[in-house]
Enzyme design. Structure first.
Site, PDB file in Angstrom:
ATOM      1  CB  CYS A 193      -1.119  -0.121   0.953  1.00 39.41           C
ATOM      2  SG  CYS A 193      -2.632   0.860   0.610  1.00 39.41           S
ATOM      3  CG  HIS A 211      -2.721  -2.935   4.310  1.00 40.24           C
ATOM      4  ND1 HIS A 211      -2.112  -2.222   5.799  1.00 40.24           N
ATOM      5  CD2 HIS A 211      -3.232  -1.346   3.560  1.00 40.24           C
ATOM      6  CE1 HIS A 211      -1.893  -1.464   5.728  1.00 40.24           C
ATOM      7  NE2 HIS A 211      -3.060  -0.695   4.490  1.00 40.24           N
ATOM      8  CD  GLU A 239      -0.661  -5.554   6.990  1.00 43.07           C
ATOM      9  OE1 GLU A 239      -0.624  -5.665   5.316  1.00 43.07           O
ATOM     10  OE2 GLU A 239      -0.574  -3.992   7.180  1.00 43.07           O
TER      11      GLU A 239
HETATM   12  N1  GLN Z   1      -3.201   6.528   1.349  1.00 44.90           N
HETATM   13  C1  GLN Z   1      -1.880   6.439   1.603  1.00 44.90           C
HETATM   14  C2  GLN Z   1      -1.187   7.139   1.017  1.00 44.90           C
HETATM   15  O1  GLN Z   1      -1.737   7.466  -0.383  1.00 44.90           O
HETATM   16  C3  GLN Z   1      -2.158   4.961   1.625  1.00 44.90           C
HETATM   17  C4  GLN Z   1      -3.313   4.219   2.509  1.00 44.90           C
HETATM   18  C5  GLN Z   1      -2.708   2.618   2.949  1.00 44.90           C
HETATM   19  O2  GLN Z   1      -1.209   2.333   2.967  1.00 44.90           O
HETATM   20  N2  GLN Z   1      -2.871   2.251   3.710  1.00 44.90           N
HETATM   21  O3  GLN Z   1      -0.246   6.554   1.208  1.00 44.90           O
END
Ligand code: GLN
Length: 188
Positions: free
Chosen positions: A76, A167, A169
C-alpha cells in the site's frame, strides 16, 4: 534478518507475520538498523509521512542503495514509496518500474476487503484488505503481474522486489509474506 521499516504505519503486524514464519525482524528506524538486514518490508500507512520521515532520518538514500542488491516488499503506502512516480507530495524511491495513483479507490470509508486470486505458479485465494489503496497505472514489461481485481493490478513483482496495493498482514494468512521470503532466499 528481515527489516521492517518502522517509521509510521502498520509495521507491528508485519513483524507478527514474520514471527509466525519463525523469521527474526529488525525494526528499521535508522541506517545502522538497515545494515543488519538482508531484505526489507515497507508497510502501509501514509506515504506522505513515511517519505518525509525517511528523508529526515537519512533513510531515503540508504534504502535506495539497499534496493540495488536486496529485495524490498512494499504494501500500500509501501508500494507508493517503491513506485517511479514524480509526485509533489511524496518523494518515491523508483525501485519498481510502475506508476501509481494514490487514494484511487476513494476515501477511507470506501476501504474494503475482497477475496482475490494470486498467481504464484499455482493459483491461491487470498483475503485482501484495501485501505485507501492506490491503483497501479502503468507497468513496464519487466514487471510481472501476479494478481488483479476488476482488471486492476494489485500485486506485482519486478526481479527481487514485490509490491501490493492491499494490506497482506491483516488476517493471519502468511501466503504473500512466505512468497516474498522464498523469493529473496530468506526461507526455503
Ligand atoms: N492512502 C495512503 C497513501 O497515499 C496509503 C494507505 C495505506 O497504506 N493503507 O499513502
Amino acid at each position: 534478518m528481515v527489516g521492517v521499516l518502522a517509521l509510521q504505519g502498520n509495521y507491528q503486524m508485519h513483524a507478527n507475520m514474520l514471527a509466525k514464519l519463525n523469521v527474526e525482524t529488525v525494526f528499521v528506524k535508522k541506517t545502522s538498523d538497515l545494515l543488519k538486514c538482508s531484505s526489507l518490508i515497507i508497510p502501509g500507512g501514509e506515504s506522505t509521512v513515511i517519505s518525509k520521515l525517511m528523508v529526515k532520518y537519512n533513510l531515503f538514500d540508504s534504502v535506495k542503495d539497499f534496493s540495488i542488491n536486496h529485495g524490498i516488499f512494499g504494501t500500500c503506502a509501501g508500494l507508493i514509496m517503491m513506485a517511479k512516480n514524480t509526485l509533489k507530495e511524496v518523494r518515491t524511491l523508483n525501485v519498481i518500474d510502475a506508476e501509481v495513483l494514490r487514494n484511487a479507490w476513494g476515501r477511507q470509508i470506501d476501504s474494503f476487503t475482497a477475496n482475490i486470486e494470486v498467481d504464484f505458479d499455482e493459483v491461491y485465494d487470498f483475503k485482501a484488505t484495501f485501505i485507501r489503496a492506490p491503483k497501479i497505472m502503468n507497468i513496464s514489461k519487466t514487471v510481472k503481474l501476479l494478481g488483479s481485481i476488476n482488471s486492476e493490478p494489485v500485486i506485482i513483482q519486478e526481479g527481487k522486489h514485490l509490491a501490493t496495493t492491499f494490506h497482506p498482514e491483516m488476517h493471519g494468512d502468511t501466503l504473500i509474506h512466505k512468497y516474498f521470503l522464498k523469493m529473496v532466499g530468506e526461507i526455503d
